[in-house]
Design a protein around this motif. Sequence first.
Motif, PDB file in Angstrom:
ATOM      1  N   ARG A  42     -31.222 -13.593 -23.574  1.00 42.66           N
ATOM      2  CA  ARG A  42     -30.848 -12.458 -22.720  1.00 42.66           C
ATOM      3  C   ARG A  42     -31.982 -11.431 -22.680  1.00 42.66           C
ATOM      4  O   ARG A  42     -32.232 -10.826 -21.630  1.00 42.66           O
ATOM      5  CB  ARG A  42     -29.573 -11.793 -23.249  1.00 42.66           C
ATOM      6  CG  ARG A  42     -28.359 -12.697 -23.334  1.00 42.66           C
ATOM      7  CD  ARG A  42     -27.816 -13.124 -21.984  1.00 42.66           C
ATOM      8  NE  ARG A  42     -28.552 -14.211 -21.373  1.00 42.66           N
ATOM      9  CZ  ARG A  42     -28.448 -15.480 -21.731  1.00 42.66           C
ATOM     10  NH1 ARG A  42     -27.660 -15.826 -22.726  1.00 42.66           N
ATOM     11  NH2 ARG A  42     -29.137 -16.407 -21.099  1.00 42.66           N
ATOM     12  N   SER A  74     -28.249  -8.563 -17.726  1.00 40.15           N
ATOM     13  CA  SER A  74     -28.758  -8.821 -19.070  1.00 40.15           C
ATOM     14  C   SER A  74     -28.376  -7.707 -20.033  1.00 40.15           C
ATOM     15  O   SER A  74     -27.986  -7.974 -21.180  1.00 40.15           O
ATOM     16  CB  SER A  74     -30.281  -8.977 -19.032  1.00 40.15           C
ATOM     17  OG  SER A  74     -30.671 -10.031 -18.174  1.00 40.15           O
ATOM     18  N   ARG A  77     -24.731  -8.034 -21.127  1.00 40.58           N
ATOM     19  CA  ARG A  77     -24.490  -9.133 -22.066  1.00 40.58           C
ATOM     20  C   ARG A  77     -25.051  -8.826 -23.450  1.00 40.58           C
ATOM     21  O   ARG A  77     -24.425  -9.161 -24.463  1.00 40.58           O
ATOM     22  CB  ARG A  77     -25.087 -10.431 -21.503  1.00 40.58           C
ATOM     23  CG  ARG A  77     -24.162 -11.085 -20.493  1.00 40.58           C
ATOM     24  CD  ARG A  77     -24.847 -12.146 -19.670  1.00 40.58           C
ATOM     25  NE  ARG A  77     -23.864 -12.926 -18.917  1.00 40.58           N
ATOM     26  CZ  ARG A  77     -23.248 -12.485 -17.820  1.00 40.58           C
ATOM     27  NH1 ARG A  77     -23.531 -11.276 -17.353  1.00 40.58           N
ATOM     28  NH2 ARG A  77     -22.354 -13.240 -17.205  1.00 40.58           N
TER      29      ARG A  77
END
Length: 367
Positions: A42, A74, A77
């Motif tokens: 990520r 990103s 997450r």
Amino acid sequence: MAPQHPEGAAPAPRSPGAGGPAAPKGDRPLDGDVLAAYLRERATEFLRALRAHRESGGGAPEESAEAVRALRRSARRISGTLHTFRPLLDTEWAEGLRPELAWLSGTLAHEHAHASRLERLLLALHRLSGAVPVPAAAGVGAREEGARGNGARGNGADAPAGPDRTHLTVGAAKAGALLDRRLTLARTRAHSTALEALGSGRFHAVADRIALLAGEVPLSPAAAGADLRLPAAAAEERLTDAVAALPLLTAGHPYNAAALVHGLAPDTSPQPQDAPWHQVRLLLRLHRYAREVLTGAPAETRLEAADQALTRHRDAAEAAAAAAEAARTPRIAPATAYALGVLHADQRHEVEAARFAFHHLWHRLPR
């Protein structure tokens, strides 16, 4: 969270994987190394999106907007993973990075949210007036389902072309013009704020920390030999408990008008009944991200569909609030205020429809 609805006492069906989180691909161990690999991936995506945004130079709106959406995707997450698996990470590092990622994601979201809200309301005005809308040229609304509200437009120079208002009644046309002025101004301000954020020292500090994360993840001593399924199961249980508190029995009946309760209340604050649904949406995303860590793959289609239903719920609730706020503008014509009132009721019915959809999707999820 708001007090439990009386009907929420009924036991809710368990979410997917209620018998335990999904098994990983193959026989790979679910330990700290898996968590570190996910975070590095990520972080690499974040840096790739940042490079794409810089290379666009603000000259290509679509490319810049896609880069900003990738940045937000990103950041969400990484932040969600730090929250769910925080016992396995260095506490000081994780607690310092999470609020910065939340700040970045939220700042970049506002511009897209205002643009999508305006298009949603203008299309609703046309639908309610019986007029045929002209499809948006820039496609902000068309991307709403696929992007699920991700990201902000990276360049605010060209606003999306909305429906033609020439076929609206006088009241609806004036209501559309009022909403256009208010939300376009808010979108322009959000664009300026996003540009300032991306050029600030605070953002560069976040980018530097993400660059370090792409190389090394600061795990805690507890990560050695830890089982990632335990914190993932805790995230799933929090989601299941939150859904159990929702009035799903009411939401399971179409046209129950529960979303219109307190629609004429003098209080201008957001409707308290929406807060538990918004909280479930956040918990569902944390659950999705935890499953991504365990399985190494995107969430299941039906789980993603439930997330989209709750995103539609949030968008409709915010659009209704925008219509109500515009209706409080001093000295507007009665026909304009009436059109805005009809628009507010329409969006609250959209809230109800989203709850109805989530009810059926939740019951169909594998258990």
